[in-house]
Design an enzyme around this catalytic site. Structure first.
Site, PDB file in Angstrom:
ATOM      1  N   LYS A 266      -0.759   6.347  11.035  1.00 31.79           N
ATOM      2  CA  LYS A 266      -0.818   6.153   9.572  1.00 31.79           C
ATOM      3  C   LYS A 266      -2.101   6.738   8.993  1.00 31.79           C
ATOM      4  O   LYS A 266      -2.077   7.453   7.999  1.00 31.79           O
ATOM      5  CB  LYS A 266      -0.795   4.654   9.206  1.00 31.79           C
ATOM      6  CG  LYS A 266       0.370   3.875   9.763  1.00 31.79           C
ATOM      7  CD  LYS A 266       0.262   2.403   9.429  1.00 31.79           C
ATOM      8  CE  LYS A 266      -0.884   1.656  10.083  1.00 31.79           C
ATOM      9  NZ  LYS A 266      -0.811   1.538  11.540  1.00 31.79           N
TER      10      LYS A 266
ATOM     11  N   ARG B 190       0.440  -6.117   4.724  1.00 28.17           N
ATOM     12  CA  ARG B 190       0.723  -6.320   6.134  1.00 28.17           C
ATOM     13  C   ARG B 190       1.602  -7.540   6.378  1.00 28.17           C
ATOM     14  O   ARG B 190       1.901  -7.870   7.515  1.00 28.17           O
ATOM     15  CB  ARG B 190      -0.582  -6.549   6.862  1.00 28.17           C
ATOM     16  CG  ARG B 190      -0.684  -5.583   8.014  1.00 28.17           C
ATOM     17  CD  ARG B 190      -2.048  -5.246   8.243  1.00 28.17           C
ATOM     18  NE  ARG B 190      -2.305  -4.750   9.536  1.00 28.17           N
ATOM     19  CZ  ARG B 190      -3.029  -3.661   9.698  1.00 28.17           C
ATOM     20  NH1 ARG B 190      -3.452  -2.968   8.671  1.00 28.17           N
ATOM     21  NH2 ARG B 190      -3.331  -3.275  10.890  1.00 28.17           N
TER      22      ARG B 190
ATOM     23  N   ARG C 118      -7.881   7.109  21.565  1.00 28.14           N
ATOM     24  CA  ARG C 118      -8.590   7.269  20.283  1.00 28.14           C
ATOM     25  C   ARG C 118     -10.089   7.046  20.478  1.00 28.14           C
ATOM     26  O   ARG C 118     -10.521   6.145  21.170  1.00 28.14           O
ATOM     27  CB  ARG C 118      -8.066   6.256  19.269  1.00 28.14           C
ATOM     28  CG  ARG C 118      -8.899   6.260  17.991  1.00 28.14           C
ATOM     29  CD  ARG C 118      -8.230   5.582  16.837  1.00 28.14           C
ATOM     30  NE  ARG C 118      -7.804   4.225  17.126  1.00 28.14           N
ATOM     31  CZ  ARG C 118      -6.980   3.542  16.350  1.00 28.14           C
ATOM     32  NH1 ARG C 118      -6.490   4.096  15.262  1.00 28.14           N
ATOM     33  NH2 ARG C 118      -6.621   2.313  16.666  1.00 28.14           N
TER      34      ARG C 118
ATOM     35  N   ARG D  10     -12.737   1.852  19.813  1.00 34.08           N
ATOM     36  CA  ARG D  10     -12.794   0.679  18.942  1.00 34.08           C
ATOM     37  C   ARG D  10     -12.582  -0.573  19.782  1.00 34.08           C
ATOM     38  O   ARG D  10     -11.751  -0.583  20.677  1.00 34.08           O
ATOM     39  CB  ARG D  10     -11.664   0.790  17.895  1.00 34.08           C
ATOM     40  CG  ARG D  10     -12.152   1.069  16.510  1.00 34.08           C
ATOM     41  CD  ARG D  10     -11.033   1.469  15.590  1.00 34.08           C
ATOM     42  NE  ARG D  10      -9.989   0.473  15.392  1.00 34.08           N
ATOM     43  CZ  ARG D  10      -8.952   0.637  14.563  1.00 34.08           C
ATOM     44  NH1 ARG D  10      -8.830   1.753  13.864  1.00 34.08           N
ATOM     45  NH2 ARG D  10      -8.016  -0.286  14.430  1.00 34.08           N
TER      46      ARG D  10
ATOM     47  N   ARG E 289      -2.361  -7.128  18.704  1.00 36.72           N
ATOM     48  CA  ARG E 289      -2.082  -6.448  17.422  1.00 36.72           C
ATOM     49  C   ARG E 289      -0.604  -6.106  17.303  1.00 36.72           C
ATOM     50  O   ARG E 289      -0.009  -6.194  16.226  1.00 36.72           O
ATOM     51  CB  ARG E 289      -2.948  -5.190  17.299  1.00 36.72           C
ATOM     52  CG  ARG E 289      -4.408  -5.518  17.036  1.00 36.72           C
ATOM     53  CD  ARG E 289      -5.308  -4.346  17.310  1.00 36.72           C
ATOM     54  NE  ARG E 289      -5.064  -3.213  16.454  1.00 36.72           N
ATOM     55  CZ  ARG E 289      -5.430  -1.960  16.742  1.00 36.72           C
ATOM     56  NH1 ARG E 289      -6.033  -1.688  17.879  1.00 36.72           N
ATOM     57  NH2 ARG E 289      -5.184  -1.001  15.909  1.00 36.72           N
TER      58      ARG E 289
HETATM   59  P1  AP5 Z   1      -4.295   6.706  13.827  1.00 46.68           P
HETATM   60  O1  AP5 Z   1      -3.943   7.654  12.745  1.00 46.68           O
HETATM   61  O2  AP5 Z   1      -5.699   6.204  13.917  1.00 46.68           O
HETATM   62  O3  AP5 Z   1      -3.238   5.488  13.837  1.00 46.68           O
HETATM   63  P2  AP5 Z   1      -3.043   4.269  12.853  1.00 46.68           P
HETATM   64  O4  AP5 Z   1      -1.582   4.070  12.664  1.00 46.68           O
HETATM   65  O5  AP5 Z   1      -3.878   4.431  11.622  1.00 46.68           O
HETATM   66  O6  AP5 Z   1      -3.578   3.131  13.807  1.00 46.68           O
HETATM   67  P3  AP5 Z   1      -4.609   1.950  13.599  1.00 46.68           P
HETATM   68  O7  AP5 Z   1      -4.776   1.369  14.970  1.00 46.68           O
HETATM   69  O8  AP5 Z   1      -5.863   2.359  12.893  1.00 46.68           O
HETATM   70  O9  AP5 Z   1      -3.800   1.025  12.661  1.00 46.68           O
HETATM   71  P4  AP5 Z   1      -3.946  -0.459  12.515  1.00 46.68           P
HETATM   72  O10 AP5 Z   1      -3.035  -0.689  11.389  1.00 46.68           O
HETATM   73  O11 AP5 Z   1      -3.712  -1.327  13.686  1.00 46.68           O
HETATM   74  O12 AP5 Z   1      -5.526  -0.635  12.273  1.00 46.68           O
HETATM   75  P5  AP5 Z   1      -6.352  -0.888  10.962  1.00 46.68           P
HETATM   76  O13 AP5 Z   1      -7.612  -0.156  11.088  1.00 46.68           O
HETATM   77  O14 AP5 Z   1      -5.514  -0.690   9.748  1.00 46.68           O
HETATM   78  O15 AP5 Z   1      -3.872   7.378  15.215  1.00 46.68           O
HETATM   79  C1  AP5 Z   1      -4.113   6.729  16.454  1.00 46.68           C
HETATM   80  C2  AP5 Z   1      -4.648   7.758  17.478  1.00 46.68           C
HETATM   81  O16 AP5 Z   1      -3.618   8.689  17.770  1.00 46.68           O
HETATM   82  C3  AP5 Z   1      -5.835   8.609  16.965  1.00 46.68           C
HETATM   83  O17 AP5 Z   1      -6.685   8.878  18.060  1.00 46.68           O
HETATM   84  C4  AP5 Z   1      -5.181   9.910  16.459  1.00 46.68           C
HETATM   85  O18 AP5 Z   1      -6.067  11.011  16.569  1.00 46.68           O
HETATM   86  C5  AP5 Z   1      -3.980  10.036  17.399  1.00 46.68           C
HETATM   87  N1  AP5 Z   1      -2.797  10.610  16.774  1.00 46.68           N
HETATM   88  C6  AP5 Z   1      -2.329  10.414  15.512  1.00 46.68           C
HETATM   89  N2  AP5 Z   1      -1.186  11.077  15.314  1.00 46.68           N
HETATM   90  C7  AP5 Z   1      -0.878  11.685  16.492  1.00 46.68           C
HETATM   91  C8  AP5 Z   1       0.197  12.507  16.944  1.00 46.68           C
HETATM   92  N3  AP5 Z   1       1.227  12.827  16.137  1.00 46.68           N
HETATM   93  N4  AP5 Z   1       0.162  12.942  18.230  1.00 46.68           N
HETATM   94  C9  AP5 Z   1      -0.839  12.631  19.067  1.00 46.68           C
HETATM   95  N5  AP5 Z   1      -1.911  11.868  18.694  1.00 46.68           N
HETATM   96  C10 AP5 Z   1      -1.913  11.384  17.429  1.00 46.68           C
HETATM   97  O19 AP5 Z   1      -6.608  -2.453  11.059  1.00 46.68           O
HETATM   98  C11 AP5 Z   1      -7.476  -2.994  12.027  1.00 46.68           C
HETATM   99  C12 AP5 Z   1      -7.571  -4.510  11.833  1.00 46.68           C
HETATM  100  O20 AP5 Z   1      -8.049  -4.813  10.517  1.00 46.68           O
HETATM  101  C13 AP5 Z   1      -6.251  -5.284  11.931  1.00 46.68           C
HETATM  102  O21 AP5 Z   1      -5.910  -5.583  13.265  1.00 46.68           O
HETATM  103  C14 AP5 Z   1      -6.625  -6.540  11.128  1.00 46.68           C
HETATM  104  O22 AP5 Z   1      -7.423  -7.427  11.869  1.00 46.68           O
HETATM  105  C15 AP5 Z   1      -7.450  -5.992  10.001  1.00 46.68           C
HETATM  106  N6  AP5 Z   1      -6.649  -5.621   8.825  1.00 46.68           N
HETATM  107  C16 AP5 Z   1      -6.483  -4.371   8.290  1.00 46.68           C
HETATM  108  N7  AP5 Z   1      -5.684  -4.418   7.222  1.00 46.68           N
HETATM  109  C17 AP5 Z   1      -5.326  -5.724   7.069  1.00 46.68           C
HETATM  110  C18 AP5 Z   1      -4.487  -6.408   6.155  1.00 46.68           C
HETATM  111  N8  AP5 Z   1      -3.831  -5.755   5.189  1.00 46.68           N
HETATM  112  N9  AP5 Z   1      -4.338  -7.752   6.314  1.00 46.68           N
HETATM  113  C19 AP5 Z   1      -4.967  -8.424   7.273  1.00 46.68           C
HETATM  114  N10 AP5 Z   1      -5.769  -7.833   8.197  1.00 46.68           N
HETATM  115  C20 AP5 Z   1      -5.945  -6.497   8.082  1.00 46.68           C
END
Ligand code: AP5
Length: 232
Positions: free
Chosen positions: A15, A86, A125, A159, A170
Protein backbone atom coordinates in the site's frame (compact mmCIF):
# COMPACT_ATOMS: atom_id res chain seq x y z
CA UNK A 1 -9.65 18.69 -7.77
CA UNK A 2 -7.69 15.57 -6.78
CA UNK A 3 -9.30 12.25 -5.96
CA UNK A 4 -10.06 11.25 -2.38
CA UNK A 5 -8.80 7.72 -2.00
CA UNK A 6 -8.36 5.01 0.61
CA UNK A 7 -5.77 2.26 0.13
CA UNK A 8 -6.33 -0.79 2.27
CA UNK A 9 -4.92 -4.29 2.44
CA UNK A 10 -2.92 -6.64 4.64
CA UNK A 11 0.41 -5.57 6.15
CA UNK A 12 3.16 -5.86 3.55
CA UNK A 13 0.78 -5.79 0.57
CA UNK A 14 2.52 -2.73 -0.89
CA UNK A 15 0.00 0.00 0.00
CA UNK A 16 2.70 2.46 1.03
CA UNK A 17 4.83 1.78 -2.05
CA UNK A 18 1.90 2.31 -4.42
CA UNK A 19 0.47 5.26 -2.47
CA UNK A 20 3.77 7.15 -2.81
CA UNK A 21 3.80 6.57 -6.58
CA UNK A 22 0.18 7.63 -7.10
CA UNK A 23 0.61 10.66 -4.83
CA UNK A 24 3.60 11.83 -6.86
CA UNK A 25 1.98 11.18 -10.21
CA UNK A 26 -1.36 12.79 -9.35
CA UNK A 27 0.10 15.44 -7.05
CA UNK A 28 -2.13 14.64 -4.14
CA UNK A 29 -1.06 14.29 -0.50
CA UNK A 30 -0.16 10.85 0.84
CA UNK A 31 -1.46 10.44 4.38
CA UNK A 32 -0.02 7.36 6.09
CA UNK A 33 -1.23 6.90 9.66
CA UNK A 34 1.59 4.38 10.29
CA UNK A 35 4.21 6.99 9.29
CA UNK A 36 2.50 9.70 11.34
CA UNK A 37 2.41 7.45 14.39
CA UNK A 38 6.07 6.47 13.97
CA UNK A 39 7.10 10.14 13.66
CA UNK A 40 5.42 11.17 16.94
CA UNK A 41 7.85 12.40 19.59
CA UNK A 42 5.53 13.19 22.49
CA UNK A 43 4.81 11.12 25.63
CA UNK A 44 1.55 9.99 24.00
CA UNK A 45 3.56 8.83 20.95
CA UNK A 46 5.83 6.74 23.19
CA UNK A 47 2.79 4.97 24.66
CA UNK A 48 1.45 4.31 21.20
CA UNK A 49 4.83 2.92 20.10
CA UNK A 50 4.51 0.09 22.65
CA UNK A 51 1.13 -0.84 21.11
CA UNK A 52 2.56 -0.73 17.58
CA UNK A 53 5.56 -2.82 18.60
CA UNK A 54 3.12 -5.50 19.77
CA UNK A 55 1.39 -5.39 16.38
CA UNK A 56 -1.94 -4.18 17.73
CA UNK A 57 -4.10 -1.31 16.51
CA UNK A 58 -3.74 1.94 18.45
CA UNK A 59 -6.94 3.50 19.87
CA UNK A 60 -9.33 4.94 17.30
CA UNK A 61 -9.41 8.42 18.91
CA UNK A 62 -5.61 8.75 18.69
CA UNK A 63 -5.60 8.02 14.96
CA UNK A 64 -8.68 10.12 14.29
CA UNK A 65 -6.97 13.17 15.83
CA UNK A 66 -3.98 12.66 13.51
CA UNK A 67 -6.16 12.23 10.44
CA UNK A 68 -8.30 15.26 11.32
CA UNK A 69 -5.21 17.43 11.58
CA UNK A 70 -4.17 16.43 8.05
CA UNK A 71 -7.65 16.69 6.54
CA UNK A 72 -7.92 20.26 7.82
CA UNK A 73 -5.20 21.25 5.38
CA UNK A 74 -5.50 18.57 2.69
CA UNK A 75 -9.11 17.59 2.10
CA UNK A 76 -9.75 20.07 -0.71
CA UNK A 77 -6.81 18.93 -2.84
CA UNK A 78 -7.69 15.25 -2.62
CA UNK A 79 -5.62 12.66 -0.73
CA UNK A 80 -4.61 9.05 -0.40
CA UNK A 81 -5.28 7.62 3.03
CA UNK A 82 -2.86 4.71 3.48
CA UNK A 83 -3.66 2.49 6.47
CA UNK A 84 -6.75 4.43 7.54
CA UNK A 85 -9.48 3.46 8.22
CA UNK A 86 -8.62 0.13 9.77
CA UNK A 87 -11.94 -0.94 11.28
CA UNK A 88 -15.60 -0.13 10.75
CA UNK A 89 -15.67 2.44 13.58
CA UNK A 90 -12.82 4.34 11.90
CA UNK A 91 -14.62 4.15 8.54
CA UNK A 92 -17.67 5.77 10.17
CA UNK A 93 -15.45 8.42 11.81
CA UNK A 94 -14.00 9.20 8.39
CA UNK A 95 -17.43 9.40 6.76
CA UNK A 96 -18.50 11.90 9.44
CA UNK A 97 -15.32 13.86 9.11
CA UNK A 98 -15.70 14.23 5.35
CA UNK A 99 -19.45 14.91 5.57
CA UNK A 100 -18.75 17.87 7.89
CA UNK A 101 -16.60 19.26 5.08
CA UNK A 102 -19.23 18.51 2.45
CA UNK A 103 -17.01 15.81 0.89
CA UNK A 104 -17.09 12.06 0.18
CA UNK A 105 -14.58 9.41 -0.81
CA UNK A 106 -14.11 8.77 -4.53
CA UNK A 107 -12.66 5.29 -4.35
CA UNK A 108 -11.29 2.58 -2.07
CA UNK A 109 -8.54 0.37 -3.48
CA UNK A 110 -8.15 -2.95 -1.66
CA UNK A 111 -4.82 -4.71 -2.31
CA UNK A 112 -5.01 -8.48 -2.29
CA UNK A 113 -1.97 -10.57 -1.46
CA UNK A 114 -1.78 -13.96 0.19
CA UNK A 115 -0.39 -13.99 3.68
CA UNK A 116 2.80 -15.89 2.88
CA UNK A 117 3.82 -13.43 0.18
CA UNK A 118 3.07 -10.47 2.46
CA UNK A 119 5.19 -11.97 5.25
CA UNK A 120 8.06 -12.54 2.78
CA UNK A 121 7.87 -8.92 1.67
CA UNK A 122 7.95 -7.62 5.22
CA UNK A 123 10.93 -9.81 6.13
CA UNK A 124 12.95 -8.13 3.35
CA UNK A 125 11.79 -4.58 4.05
CA UNK A 126 14.39 -2.13 5.33
CA UNK A 127 13.35 1.38 6.37
CA UNK A 128 15.23 4.57 6.97
CA UNK A 129 14.22 5.97 10.39
CA UNK A 130 15.70 9.36 9.45
CA UNK A 131 13.70 10.16 6.29
CA UNK A 132 11.10 7.36 6.06
CA UNK A 133 12.33 5.89 2.74
CA UNK A 134 11.48 2.20 2.28
CA UNK A 135 13.62 -0.46 0.54
CA UNK A 136 13.51 -4.19 0.01
CA UNK A 137 16.55 -6.45 0.14
CA UNK A 138 15.56 -8.21 -3.09
CA UNK A 139 13.08 -6.11 -5.04
CA UNK A 140 14.36 -2.62 -4.21
CA UNK A 141 17.79 -2.63 -2.52
CA UNK A 142 19.67 0.63 -1.85
CA UNK A 143 21.79 1.49 -4.91
CA UNK A 144 24.61 3.52 -3.39
CA UNK A 145 25.78 1.59 -0.34
CA UNK A 146 24.47 -1.61 1.26
CA UNK A 147 22.54 -0.88 4.45
CA UNK A 148 22.42 2.89 3.87
CA UNK A 149 19.62 5.11 2.59
CA UNK A 150 20.16 6.42 -0.96
CA UNK A 151 18.37 9.67 -0.10
CA UNK A 152 19.94 10.71 3.21
CA UNK A 153 22.66 8.14 4.02
CA UNK A 154 20.86 7.02 7.23
CA UNK A 155 21.37 3.44 8.48
CA UNK A 156 18.52 1.17 7.32
CA UNK A 157 16.69 -0.92 9.90
CA UNK A 158 14.19 -3.76 10.09
CA UNK A 159 11.05 -2.23 11.58
CA UNK A 160 10.42 -3.63 15.08
CA UNK A 161 6.93 -4.69 14.05
CA UNK A 162 8.35 -6.59 11.04
CA UNK A 163 9.80 -9.30 13.30
CA UNK A 164 8.05 -12.63 12.62
CA UNK A 165 6.08 -12.87 15.89
CA UNK A 166 4.71 -9.34 15.50
CA UNK A 167 3.91 -9.85 11.83
CA UNK A 168 1.66 -12.75 12.83
CA UNK A 169 -0.12 -10.50 15.33
CA UNK A 170 -0.61 -7.78 12.69
CA UNK A 171 -2.06 -10.32 10.28
CA UNK A 172 -4.52 -11.44 12.98
CA UNK A 173 -5.56 -7.84 13.60
CA UNK A 174 -6.08 -7.39 9.86
CA UNK A 175 -8.26 -10.50 9.57
CA UNK A 176 -10.25 -9.69 12.73
CA UNK A 177 -10.81 -5.97 12.23
CA UNK A 178 -9.73 -4.54 8.88
CA UNK A 179 -10.95 -7.20 6.45
CA UNK A 180 -14.55 -6.25 7.36
CA UNK A 181 -13.99 -2.98 5.49
CA UNK A 182 -13.98 -4.83 2.19
CA UNK A 183 -17.70 -5.55 2.52
CA UNK A 184 -18.35 -2.17 4.08
CA UNK A 185 -16.99 -0.36 1.03
CA UNK A 186 -18.30 -2.86 -1.51
CA UNK A 187 -21.82 -2.24 -0.20
CA UNK A 188 -21.27 1.48 -0.77
CA UNK A 189 -20.13 0.93 -4.36
CA UNK A 190 -16.67 2.36 -3.65
CA UNK A 191 -14.48 -0.74 -3.75
CA UNK A 192 -12.00 -1.81 -6.40
CA UNK A 193 -9.75 -4.76 -5.58
CA UNK A 194 -6.27 -4.97 -7.09
CA UNK A 195 -4.10 -8.09 -7.19
CA UNK A 196 -0.89 -7.08 -5.41
CA UNK A 197 1.38 -9.92 -6.53
CA UNK A 198 4.03 -9.29 -9.18
CA UNK A 199 6.55 -6.52 -9.62
CA UNK A 200 6.03 -3.00 -8.31
CA UNK A 201 5.52 -1.50 -11.80
CA UNK A 202 3.08 -4.23 -12.78
CA UNK A 203 0.98 -3.55 -9.66
CA UNK A 204 1.24 0.19 -10.38
CA UNK A 205 -0.30 -0.36 -13.82
CA UNK A 206 -3.22 -2.20 -12.24
CA UNK A 207 -3.73 0.58 -9.70
CA UNK A 208 -3.67 3.19 -12.45
CA UNK A 209 -6.23 1.15 -14.42
CA UNK A 210 -8.42 0.94 -11.33
CA UNK A 211 -8.22 4.71 -10.76
CA UNK A 212 -8.76 5.69 -14.37
CA UNK A 213 -11.89 3.56 -14.71
CA UNK A 214 -14.66 5.06 -16.77
CA UNK A 215 -17.11 5.06 -13.87
CA UNK A 216 -17.96 8.42 -12.29
CA UNK A 217 -16.71 9.16 -8.78
CA UNK A 218 -18.39 7.08 -6.10
CA UNK A 219 -19.90 4.54 -8.52
CA UNK A 220 -17.16 2.03 -9.04
CA UNK A 221 -17.78 -0.96 -11.26
CA UNK A 222 -16.80 -3.99 -9.19
CA UNK A 223 -15.32 -5.67 -12.26
CA UNK A 224 -13.10 -2.92 -13.70
CA UNK A 225 -10.35 -4.61 -15.65
CA UNK A 226 -7.27 -2.64 -16.63
CA UNK A 227 -4.49 -3.03 -19.17
CA UNK A 228 -2.25 -4.59 -16.50
CA UNK A 229 -5.01 -7.05 -15.59
CA UNK A 230 -5.87 -8.06 -12.05
CA UNK A 231 -8.14 -5.19 -11.04
CA UNK A 232 -11.71 -6.21 -10.46
P1 AP5 B 1 5.01 -1.59 1.69
O1 AP5 B 1 4.61 -0.74 0.55
O2 AP5 B 1 5.82 -1.00 2.79
O3 AP5 B 1 3.71 -2.35 2.27
P2 AP5 B 1 2.49 -1.83 3.12
O4 AP5 B 1 1.26 -2.48 2.60
O5 AP5 B 1 2.49 -0.33 3.20
O6 AP5 B 1 2.86 -2.51 4.49
P3 AP5 B 1 2.94 -1.96 5.98
O7 AP5 B 1 3.54 -3.10 6.75
O8 AP5 B 1 3.64 -0.65 6.10
O9 AP5 B 1 1.44 -1.76 6.29
P4 AP5 B 1 0.79 -1.79 7.64
O10 AP5 B 1 -0.56 -1.37 7.27
O11 AP5 B 1 0.86 -3.02 8.45
O12 AP5 B 1 1.70 -0.77 8.49
P5 AP5 B 1 1.47 0.72 8.91
O13 AP5 B 1 2.76 1.41 8.87
O14 AP5 B 1 0.31 1.32 8.19
O15 AP5 B 1 5.76 -2.87 1.09
C1 AP5 B 1 6.31 -3.87 1.94
C2 AP5 B 1 7.71 -4.28 1.42
O16 AP5 B 1 7.56 -4.93 0.17
C3 AP5 B 1 8.66 -3.09 1.15
O17 AP5 B 1 9.97 -3.50 1.46
C4 AP5 B 1 8.52 -2.82 -0.36
O18 AP5 B 1 9.70 -2.27 -0.90
C5 AP5 B 1 8.23 -4.22 -0.89
N1 AP5 B 1 7.32 -4.25 -2.03
C6 AP5 B 1 6.21 -3.48 -2.24
N2 AP5 B 1 5.60 -3.82 -3.38
C7 AP5 B 1 6.29 -4.87 -3.89
C8 AP5 B 1 6.15 -5.70 -5.05
N3 AP5 B 1 5.13 -5.53 -5.91
N4 AP5 B 1 7.06 -6.68 -5.24
C9 AP5 B 1 8.08 -6.89 -4.39
N5 AP5 B 1 8.30 -6.12 -3.28
C10 AP5 B 1 7.39 -5.15 -3.02
O19 AP5 B 1 0.99 0.54 10.42
C11 AP5 B 1 1.88 0.12 11.42
C12 AP5 B 1 1.15 0.10 12.77
O20 AP5 B 1 0.64 1.40 13.08
C13 AP5 B 1 -0.08 -0.81 12.85
O21 AP5 B 1 0.26 -2.14 13.14
C14 AP5 B 1 -0.82 -0.13 14.02
O22 AP5 B 1 -0.26 -0.46 15.27
C15 AP5 B 1 -0.60 1.33 13.77
N6 AP5 B 1 -1.63 1.94 12.91
C16 AP5 B 1 -1.47 2.48 11.67
N7 AP5 B 1 -2.63 2.94 11.20
C17 AP5 B 1 -3.56 2.67 12.16
C18 AP5 B 1 -4.96 2.88 12.25
N8 AP5 B 1 -5.65 3.43 11.24
N9 AP5 B 1 -5.59 2.46 13.38
C19 AP5 B 1 -4.94 1.90 14.39
N10 AP5 B 1 -3.60 1.65 14.36
C20 AP5 B 1 -2.93 2.04 13.26
Amino acid sequence: MGMRLVFLGPPGAGKGTQAKMVAEKRRIPHISTGDMLREGKTEAARKVKAIMDRGELVPDEVVLALVESRLDSDWKDGFILDGYPRNVAQAKDLEGSLARRGATLDRVVAFELDEEAAVRRMGGRRSCPACGAVYHLESNPPRKKAGACDKCGGALVLRKDDEPETVRRRMQEYRKKTAALIDHYRERGLLTTVAAEGEVDEVARRVEAALSGTCPSGAIAPHTRGSGGGAR
